[in-house]
Design a protein around this motif. Sequence first.
Motif, PDB file in Angstrom:
ATOM      1  N   TYR A  33      -6.563 -25.545 -27.172  1.00  0.00           N
ATOM      2  CA  TYR A  33      -7.347 -26.105 -28.277  1.00  0.00           C
ATOM      3  C   TYR A  33      -6.949 -25.434 -29.584  1.00  0.00           C
ATOM      4  N   TYR A  35      -8.686 -24.910 -33.385  1.00  0.00           N
ATOM      5  CA  TYR A  35      -9.869 -25.024 -34.241  1.00  0.00           C
ATOM      6  C   TYR A  35      -9.520 -24.438 -35.610  1.00  0.00           C
ATOM      7  N   GLN A  37     -11.472 -22.453 -38.905  1.00  0.00           N
ATOM      8  CA  GLN A  37     -12.712 -21.805 -39.326  1.00  0.00           C
ATOM      9  C   GLN A  37     -12.613 -21.440 -40.798  1.00  0.00           C
ATOM     10  N   PRO A  43     -16.304 -22.578 -36.103  1.00  0.00           N
ATOM     11  CA  PRO A  43     -15.035 -23.238 -35.799  1.00  0.00           C
ATOM     12  C   PRO A  43     -15.182 -24.754 -35.754  1.00  0.00           C
ATOM     13  N   GLU A 103     -15.415 -21.930 -20.082  1.00  0.00           N
ATOM     14  CA  GLU A 103     -15.399 -21.305 -21.390  1.00  0.00           C
ATOM     15  C   GLU A 103     -13.985 -21.271 -21.939  1.00  0.00           C
ATOM     16  N   LEU A 104     -13.888 -21.156 -23.261  1.00  0.00           N
ATOM     17  CA  LEU A 104     -12.614 -21.050 -23.938  1.00  0.00           C
ATOM     18  C   LEU A 104     -12.310 -19.591 -24.229  1.00  0.00           C
ATOM     19  N   PHE A 106     -10.276 -17.314 -26.801  1.00  0.00           N
ATOM     20  CA  PHE A 106      -9.739 -17.458 -28.152  1.00  0.00           C
ATOM     21  C   PHE A 106      -8.753 -16.349 -28.498  1.00  0.00           C
ATOM     22  N   GLY A 107      -7.757 -16.704 -29.303  1.00  0.00           N
ATOM     23  CA  GLY A 107      -6.924 -15.728 -29.960  1.00  0.00           C
ATOM     24  C   GLY A 107      -7.616 -15.182 -31.192  1.00  0.00           C
ATOM     25  N   GLU A 108      -6.945 -14.271 -31.879  1.00  0.00           N
ATOM     26  CA  GLU A 108      -7.554 -13.650 -33.051  1.00  0.00           C
ATOM     27  C   GLU A 108      -7.373 -14.471 -34.317  1.00  0.00           C
TER      28      GLU A 108
ATOM     29  N   PHE B  34     -23.149 -22.898 -24.742  1.00  0.00           N
ATOM     30  CA  PHE B  34     -22.383 -21.655 -24.750  1.00  0.00           C
ATOM     31  C   PHE B  34     -22.833 -20.779 -25.922  1.00  0.00           C
ATOM     32  N   TYR B  36     -21.000 -17.530 -28.117  1.00  0.00           N
ATOM     33  CA  TYR B  36     -19.840 -16.695 -28.367  1.00  0.00           C
ATOM     34  C   TYR B  36     -20.208 -15.654 -29.419  1.00  0.00           C
ATOM     35  N   ARG B  42     -11.721  -9.766 -35.053  1.00  0.00           N
ATOM     36  CA  ARG B  42     -11.462 -10.063 -33.646  1.00  0.00           C
ATOM     37  C   ARG B  42     -11.671 -11.548 -33.370  1.00  0.00           C
ATOM     38  N   GLY B  43     -11.110 -12.018 -32.270  1.00  0.00           N
ATOM     39  CA  GLY B  43     -11.320 -13.405 -31.873  1.00  0.00           C
ATOM     40  C   GLY B  43     -12.707 -13.602 -31.286  1.00  0.00           C
ATOM     41  N   LEU B  44     -13.103 -14.861 -31.146  1.00  0.00           N
ATOM     42  CA  LEU B  44     -14.392 -15.166 -30.522  1.00  0.00           C
ATOM     43  C   LEU B  44     -14.357 -14.773 -29.048  1.00  0.00           C
ATOM     44  N   PHE B  46     -16.477 -14.986 -25.350  1.00  0.00           N
ATOM     45  CA  PHE B  46     -17.502 -15.681 -24.584  1.00  0.00           C
ATOM     46  C   PHE B  46     -18.598 -14.703 -24.149  1.00  0.00           C
ATOM     47  N   LYS B  49     -23.019 -18.960 -20.630  1.00  0.00           N
ATOM     48  CA  LYS B  49     -23.086 -20.419 -20.685  1.00  0.00           C
ATOM     49  C   LYS B  49     -24.184 -20.939 -19.764  1.00  0.00           C
ATOM     50  N   ARG B  94     -21.364 -28.933 -25.495  1.00  0.00           N
ATOM     51  CA  ARG B  94     -20.541 -30.058 -25.042  1.00  0.00           C
ATOM     52  C   ARG B  94     -21.465 -31.050 -24.364  1.00  0.00           C
ATOM     53  N   PHE B 104     -19.307 -26.228 -32.381  1.00  0.00           N
ATOM     54  CA  PHE B 104     -19.925 -24.957 -32.725  1.00  0.00           C
ATOM     55  C   PHE B 104     -20.934 -25.106 -33.853  1.00  0.00           C
TER      56      PHE B 104
END
Lengths: 115, 114
Positions: A33, A35, A37, A43, A103-104, A106-108, B34, B36, B42-44, B46, B49, B94, B104
């Motif tokens: 995916y 997104y 932001q 996102p 769940e997804l 995510f990268g940074e 969900f 997050y 930093r990334g999101l 999890f 859920k 979702r 989101f």
Amino acid sequence: GAGVSQTPSNKVTEKGKYVELRCDPISGHTALYWYRQSLGQGPEFLIYFQGTGAADDSGLPNDRFFAVRPEGSVSTLKIQRTERGDSAVYLCASSPETGNTGELFFGEGSRLTVL
Amino acid sequence: AQSVAQPEDQVNVAEGNPLTVKCTYSVSGNPYLFWYVQYPNRGLQFLLKYITGDNLVKGSYGFEAEFNKSQTSFHLKKPSALVSDSALYFCAVRDMGRNTPLVFGKGTRLSVIA
């Protein structure tokens, strides 16, 4: 690597230039995916790949945005004729599941600044 | 269309006190929900859920959330807040019956004060 890897982490470009952002998902994850932001926002969905094909590209804002995933792993988001409004953090995520319960991961993100 | 509302931009709580971060949702069918968390630079990540089953869902770092169908809510809670919980929290939804992307909310910034 262990997680989703995105490069570059930061990109500054001038209005009108072409930009490519790369995403390397977690090995074996079939779903990928993109997104976007913006500051102070959550996102916003752009496009979703299942394998090599784009299963849903309804979030791409216009035809300047395009993404590919030719071998079902690495994906590239391409933005043509960048505009200042394209400035945002572009997030990539992957998921091992083909259904919609997973769940997804995510990268940074890649922070894009268009001057 | 799916949507998520996080009515609070910022929540402040004292360390050791319980915390709640609110989320309401809208979907045409039944929801997958969900939470997050996003730490600075930093990334999101999890947290937890709700898919089906028990309305109270337990997740990472001692967080839990309660699904309330009648109120279309999925509030995030923790009995005792830590300073390290300070971060940006996002709720997402979702539609169970459709293969649609995760949508989101705009996020709530949690600040836990020592």
